[in-house]
Scaffold this active site. Structure first.
Site, mmCIF file in Angstrom:
data_model
loop_
_atom_site.group_PDB
_atom_site.id
_atom_site.type_symbol
_atom_site.label_atom_id
_atom_site.label_comp_id
_atom_site.label_asym_id
_atom_site.label_seq_id
_atom_site.Cartn_x
_atom_site.Cartn_y
_atom_site.Cartn_z
ATOM 1 N N ARG A 184 -25.398 28.145 15.459
ATOM 2 C CA ARG A 184 -25.916 29.126 16.218
ATOM 3 C C ARG A 184 -25.327 30.604 15.815
ATOM 4 N NH1 ARG A 184 -25.489 27.337 22.000
ATOM 5 N NH2 ARG A 184 -26.431 29.063 22.690
ATOM 6 N N ARG A 237 -34.385 38.976 17.983
ATOM 7 C CA ARG A 237 -33.108 38.422 17.312
ATOM 8 C C ARG A 237 -33.374 38.304 15.945
ATOM 9 N NH1 ARG A 237 -31.716 34.940 21.533
ATOM 10 N NH2 ARG A 237 -30.326 32.907 20.926
ATOM 11 N N ARG A 273 -26.163 22.219 27.985
ATOM 12 C CA ARG A 273 -27.175 22.722 27.305
ATOM 13 C C ARG A 273 -27.122 21.777 25.916
ATOM 14 N NH1 ARG A 273 -28.230 29.320 26.736
ATOM 15 N NH2 ARG A 273 -28.718 28.359 24.714
ATOM 16 N N LYS A 311 -24.088 37.646 27.810
ATOM 17 C CA LYS A 311 -25.490 38.306 27.857
ATOM 18 C C LYS A 311 -26.122 37.713 29.221
ATOM 19 C CE LYS A 311 -27.520 37.443 24.021
ATOM 20 N NZ LYS A 311 -26.175 36.471 23.453
ATOM 21 N N ARG A 365 -19.328 25.621 28.326
ATOM 22 C CA ARG A 365 -20.083 26.056 29.248
ATOM 23 C C ARG A 365 -21.020 24.891 30.048
ATOM 24 N NH1 ARG A 365 -24.385 30.863 27.366
ATOM 25 N NH2 ARG A 365 -25.193 29.180 25.987
HETATM 26 P P1 AMP Z 1 -30.619 31.601 24.065
HETATM 27 O O1 AMP Z 1 -30.778 31.176 25.436
HETATM 28 O O2 AMP Z 1 -30.754 33.119 24.143
HETATM 29 O O3 AMP Z 1 -29.092 31.395 23.455
HETATM 30 O O4 AMP Z 1 -31.653 31.064 23.034
HETATM 31 C C1 AMP Z 1 -31.808 29.702 22.869
HETATM 32 C C2 AMP Z 1 -32.534 29.345 21.648
HETATM 33 O O5 AMP Z 1 -33.965 29.602 21.838
HETATM 34 C C3 AMP Z 1 -31.921 30.006 20.448
HETATM 35 O O6 AMP Z 1 -30.984 29.070 19.706
HETATM 36 C C4 AMP Z 1 -33.373 29.927 19.713
HETATM 37 O O7 AMP Z 1 -33.584 28.356 19.186
HETATM 38 C C5 AMP Z 1 -34.339 30.144 20.769
HETATM 39 N N1 AMP Z 1 -34.702 31.590 20.833
HETATM 40 C C6 AMP Z 1 -34.324 32.302 21.950
HETATM 41 N N2 AMP Z 1 -34.957 33.728 21.760
HETATM 42 C C7 AMP Z 1 -35.224 33.807 20.576
HETATM 43 C C8 AMP Z 1 -35.912 34.789 19.706
HETATM 44 N N3 AMP Z 1 -36.063 36.226 19.997
HETATM 45 N N4 AMP Z 1 -36.225 34.406 18.462
HETATM 46 C C9 AMP Z 1 -36.314 33.295 17.975
HETATM 47 N N5 AMP Z 1 -35.773 32.041 18.736
HETATM 48 C C10 AMP Z 1 -35.390 32.238 19.930
#
Ligand code: AMP
Length: 215
Positions: A172, A89, A161, A14, A128
């Protein structure tokens, strides 16, 4: 004017596709994960609240996330559209977001659901590496940088990360399946969703997206 939501499991690509869409269609790429990570790095009050959730691979509470996105969308650069990566989400976030949009007479033009099989996601996420400076992403085997640990684009340091470790990645993906995947059905009802195969290679995935959005 384009308002787009990107859906898909962690590791579907994404972020990579979002950068390209944002550039081609000239709309801001809004990643809740990136905003949370920046807050964690800068040790802001929000960062301190969300750090534990993120490190475990759990979701940050809905109220914090919805507030964050509403603040971000009120900025001037979102007037002509936006691309959401990582929000909504949960079904609750989607419902609240729909309320927010309808109160402003706005609507979503496209929901792009990028899908990739679980085994492939695990390999992608664990390998990654991300540039601390510009955010470019690499993979230790599939897309290594020219010099180990150094970003080809800007010379920044590459890091893993905190939530891309083997222990966290499984969680996740489970969280995605339980809490985020139901959004596919949610948006199916509104008729704006398109399904994109995320395993065909970066260029092909992008071309499929452009086919949906229009050139
Ligand atoms: P991402 O970079 O999109 O994989 O997000 C990394 C982490 O940020 C996720 O595993 C959640 O802990 C938090 N996070 C990001 N977006 C959301 C969301 N819309 N709702 C809740 N937690 C989020």
């Amino acid at each position: 004017m384009l308002r787009i939501i990107l859906l898909g499991p962690p590791g579907a690509g994404k972020g990579t596709q979002a950068s390209r869409i944002s550039e081609k269609y000239n709309i801001p790429h809004i990643s809740t994960g990136d905003i949370f990570r920046k807050n964690v790095k800068e040790e802001t009050a929000l960062g301190l609240k969300v750090k534990e959730y993120m490190n475990k691979g759990s979701l940050v509470p809905d109220d914090l996330t919805i507030q964050l996105i509403e603040d971000r969308l009120s900025a001037d650069d979102c007037k002509n559209g936006f691309l959401l990566d990582g929000f909504p989400r949960t079904v609750y976030q989607a419902e609240q977001f729909d309320k927010y949009l309808s109160e402003r007479n706005l609507s979503i033009d496209h929901v792009l659901d990028i899908d990739v099989k679980k085994e492939e996601l695990l390999t992608r996420l664990i390998g990654r590496r991300v540039c601390r400076n510009c955010g470019a992403t690499y993979h230790v085997i599939n897309m290594p940088p020219e010099k180990e640990g150094v970003c080809d684009v800007c010379g920044g340091e590459l890091y893993q990360r905190a939530d891309d470790t083997e222990a966290t990645v499984e969680n996740r993906i489970e969280v995605y399946l339980a809490q985020t995947k139901p959004l596919i059905d949610y948006y199916e009802k509104s008729g704006v969703i398109s399904h994109i195969d995320g395993a065909t290679g970066l260029e092909n995935v992008f071309n499929d997206i452009v086919d949906v959005l229009g050139a």
